[in-house]
Design a protein around this motif. Structure first.
Motif, PDB file in Angstrom:
ATOM      1  N   THR A   2      59.197  20.688  14.561  1.00 18.50           N
ATOM      2  CA  THR A   2      58.100  20.335  13.673  1.00 18.50           C
ATOM      3  C   THR A   2      58.115  18.840  13.396  1.00 18.50           C
ATOM      4  O   THR A   2      59.165  18.258  13.131  1.00 18.50           O
ATOM      5  CB  THR A   2      58.233  21.110  12.342  1.00 18.50           C
ATOM      6  OG1 THR A   2      58.322  22.501  12.637  1.00 18.50           O
ATOM      7  CG2 THR A   2      57.044  20.860  11.436  1.00 18.50           C
ATOM      8  N   GLU A   8      57.046  13.368   3.926  1.00 20.87           N
ATOM      9  CA  GLU A   8      57.397  14.790   3.881  1.00 20.87           C
ATOM     10  C   GLU A   8      58.903  14.975   4.061  1.00 20.87           C
ATOM     11  O   GLU A   8      59.520  15.784   3.354  1.00 20.87           O
ATOM     12  CB  GLU A   8      56.639  15.558   4.962  1.00 20.87           C
ATOM     13  CG  GLU A   8      55.158  15.701   4.670  1.00 20.87           C
ATOM     14  CD  GLU A   8      54.351  16.199   5.855  1.00 20.87           C
ATOM     15  OE1 GLU A   8      53.269  16.759   5.619  1.00 20.87           O
ATOM     16  OE2 GLU A   8      54.784  16.025   7.016  1.00 20.87           O
ATOM     17  N   GLY A  84      55.265  23.894  -0.235  1.00 22.47           N
ATOM     18  CA  GLY A  84      53.917  23.655   0.300  1.00 22.47           C
ATOM     19  C   GLY A  84      53.943  23.019   1.676  1.00 22.47           C
ATOM     20  O   GLY A  84      53.178  23.410   2.569  1.00 22.47           O
ATOM     21  N   GLN A  87      55.087  25.693   4.113  1.00 20.11           N
ATOM     22  CA  GLN A  87      54.044  26.716   4.304  1.00 20.11           C
ATOM     23  C   GLN A  87      52.980  26.219   5.275  1.00 20.11           C
ATOM     24  O   GLN A  87      52.485  26.983   6.096  1.00 20.11           O
ATOM     25  CB  GLN A  87      53.388  27.091   2.976  1.00 20.11           C
ATOM     26  CG  GLN A  87      54.231  28.031   2.143  1.00 20.11           C
ATOM     27  CD  GLN A  87      53.651  28.281   0.754  1.00 20.11           C
ATOM     28  OE1 GLN A  87      52.951  27.445   0.192  1.00 20.11           O
ATOM     29  NE2 GLN A  87      53.972  29.430   0.197  1.00 20.11           N
ATOM     30  N   SER A  88      52.646  24.933   5.199  1.00 20.64           N
ATOM     31  CA  SER A  88      51.578  24.427   6.053  1.00 20.64           C
ATOM     32  C   SER A  88      52.062  23.977   7.432  1.00 20.64           C
ATOM     33  O   SER A  88      51.337  24.128   8.406  1.00 20.64           O
ATOM     34  CB  SER A  88      50.835  23.273   5.361  1.00 20.64           C
ATOM     35  OG  SER A  88      51.675  22.156   5.225  1.00 20.64           O
ATOM     36  N   LYS A  89      53.283  23.445   7.528  1.00 24.40           N
ATOM     37  CA  LYS A  89      53.746  22.874   8.799  1.00 24.40           C
ATOM     38  C   LYS A  89      54.756  23.723   9.552  1.00 24.40           C
ATOM     39  O   LYS A  89      54.829  23.625  10.778  1.00 24.40           O
ATOM     40  CB  LYS A  89      54.354  21.490   8.549  1.00 24.40           C
ATOM     41  CG  LYS A  89      53.321  20.437   8.240  1.00 24.40           C
ATOM     42  CD  LYS A  89      53.843  19.094   8.604  1.00 24.40           C
ATOM     43  CE  LYS A  89      52.700  18.109   8.704  1.00 24.40           C
ATOM     44  NZ  LYS A  89      53.145  16.805   9.120  1.00 24.40           N
ATOM     45  N   PRO A  91      55.941  27.404   8.641  1.00 24.79           N
ATOM     46  CA  PRO A  91      56.140  28.624   7.841  1.00 24.79           C
ATOM     47  C   PRO A  91      57.362  29.438   8.304  1.00 24.79           C
ATOM     48  O   PRO A  91      57.978  30.124   7.497  1.00 24.79           O
ATOM     49  CB  PRO A  91      54.843  29.404   8.005  1.00 24.79           C
ATOM     50  CG  PRO A  91      54.106  28.757   9.134  1.00 24.79           C
ATOM     51  CD  PRO A  91      54.631  27.369   9.281  1.00 24.79           C
TER      52      PRO A  91
END
Length: 132
Positions: A2, A8, A84, A87-89, A91
């Motif tokens: 990822t 982040e 968050g 969850q978006s990048k 999961p």
């Protein structure tokens, strides 16, 4: 693997090391904090290679500055933001992140003379922030 932005990555690192810091500092004393920090680092080192690469990147982790309440608020916010981000990048990594953070907090609390009420309270806040 990822791809995370630098921001982040920093948020994820602040969350992980900040959670260990919160629990460690809930039991005052230099030697207790030292033992607990080592236990927390070992627990984070047990993460998947994917999460380890995030935890190890970018130099020293930053813990929010300010009063104890401001530091706690900053760490809990980073933990919530991390959920968050994952969850978006990624999961697929969220469950492991929760498990690693929860395990690290538990190991920190058990590292020096048993679990204190203040540590239990700090762990509850961390686990609530990550939805564990």
């Amino acid at each position: 693997m990822t791809e995370y932005t630098d921001e982040e990555r920093q948020t994820l690192r602040t969350a992980a090391f900040g959670a260990v810091f919160l629990v460690s500092h809930a039991d005052p004393g230099f030697f207790a904090s030292f033992k607990e920090s080592i236990a927390g680092a070992k627990a984070l080192a047990g993460a998947s290679p994917e999460l380890q690469s995030v935890f190890k990147s970018g130099g020293l982790p930053e813990v929010p500055k300010g009063s104890p309440a401001e530091m706690e608020s900053g760490v809990l916010s980073a933990l919530q933001q991390s959920v968050g981000i994952l969850q978006s990048k990624a999961p697929q990594d969220l469950t492991e992140f929760r498990t690693v953070i929860s395990g690290a907090c538990d190991q920190v609390a058990n590292a020096s003379g048993g679990v204190k009420d203040t540590e239990t309270a700090a762990i509850a806040k961390v686990k609530s922030a990550i939805g564990a």
